[in-house]
Motif scaffolding. Structure first.
Motif, PDB file in Angstrom:
ATOM      1  N   PRO A   1       9.059   8.078  -1.868  1.00 30.91           N
ATOM      2  CA  PRO A   1       7.796   7.583  -1.330  1.00 30.91           C
ATOM      3  C   PRO A   1       6.782   7.339  -2.462  1.00 30.91           C
ATOM      4  N   THR A   2       6.037   6.256  -2.320  1.00 28.24           N
ATOM      5  CA  THR A   2       5.008   5.901  -3.300  1.00 28.24           C
ATOM      6  C   THR A   2       3.829   5.313  -2.536  1.00 28.24           C
ATOM      7  N   THR A   3       2.630   5.669  -2.970  1.00 27.15           N
ATOM      8  CA  THR A   3       1.414   5.122  -2.359  1.00 27.15           C
ATOM      9  C   THR A   3       0.561   4.510  -3.460  1.00 27.15           C
TER      10      THR A   3
ATOM     11  N   THR B   1       0.807  -1.224   0.000  1.00 21.85           N
ATOM     12  CA  THR B   1       0.000   0.000   0.000  1.00 21.85           C
ATOM     13  C   THR B   1       0.840   1.275   0.000  1.00 21.85           C
ATOM     14  N   ARG B   2       2.072   1.195   0.540  1.00 19.89           N
ATOM     15  CA  ARG B   2       2.890   2.402   0.634  1.00 19.89           C
ATOM     16  C   ARG B   2       4.341   2.028   0.823  1.00 19.89           C
TER      17      ARG B   2
END
Length: 190
Positions: A187-189, A122-123
């Motif tokens: 960061p990636t979501t 998810t993240r």
């Protein structure tokens, strides 16, 4: 690939991490789908963490380029919960968060179990040092087939891959198209 002085002029993440010049650790253990039987002590909890496009998170060691899945050894604060071990280790090693995991199977290693779980990623937060080792892992996305190519799992690899795809389908995640490894740098979501 073009070379200059024996080195690629446009190195990939695998070149930069040293993956292709690193011997793969041999893990030739027997595979069993499903939960760990009662009485088999669990010594590892590793996760196949899927992105919505069917790729998985793989960690590359900073010193050797060796590839591994997020996860590790259960600790007292996990209270015997293999999902808690995966949550803790995925956060420590990769700043990764995931949904509720499914147990897909385990490896038998001299009377001990090495559990494999699957979950939707998810993240992923900013890279940071693993508190246990001080290492900052290179985080890449790969198809399950590409990930298995980075491991030396011997005869059980095909059975594990079948179980991985069954779990992916249970999670409602499509199969990934083969594509180059992708490094997660920020960061990636999902």
């Amino acid at each position: 690939m073009f070379l200059e002085n024996g080195c690629p002029i446009a190195p990939t993440v695998l070149d930069r991490a040293g993956v292709l010049r690193t011997a793969r650790a041999e893990h030739h253990f027997s595979w069993a789908s499903g939960p760990v039987p009662p009485g088999l002590p669990v010594v590892q909890s590793w996760g196949w963490l899927f992105t919505p496009d069917g790729r998985v998170l793989v960690l590359l060691g900073p010193d050797t380029g060796s590839a591994c899945l997020p996860g590790g050894t259960p600790e007292p604060q996990d209270h015997g919960d293999i999902a808690a071990t995966l949550r803790r280790k995925a956060d420590e090693e990769a700043a990764a968060r995931h949904g509720e995991p499914l147990t897909i199977g385990h490896l038998r290693d001299n009377g001990r179990g090495r559990v494999r779980l699957a979950a939707a990623l998810t993240r992923v937060g900013p890279a940071r040092p693993d508190p246990a080792t001080g290492h900052i892992y290179t985080r890449v996305l790969a198809t399950p087939e590409q990930a298995v190519e980075l491991f030396n799992w011997g005869p059980s690899a095909a059975d594990q891959l079948d179980s991985i795809h069954e779990a992916r389908q249970r999670l409602g995640i499509p199969g990934a198209a083969r594509q180059p490894f992708t490094e997660l740098v920020g960061p990636t979501t999902w």
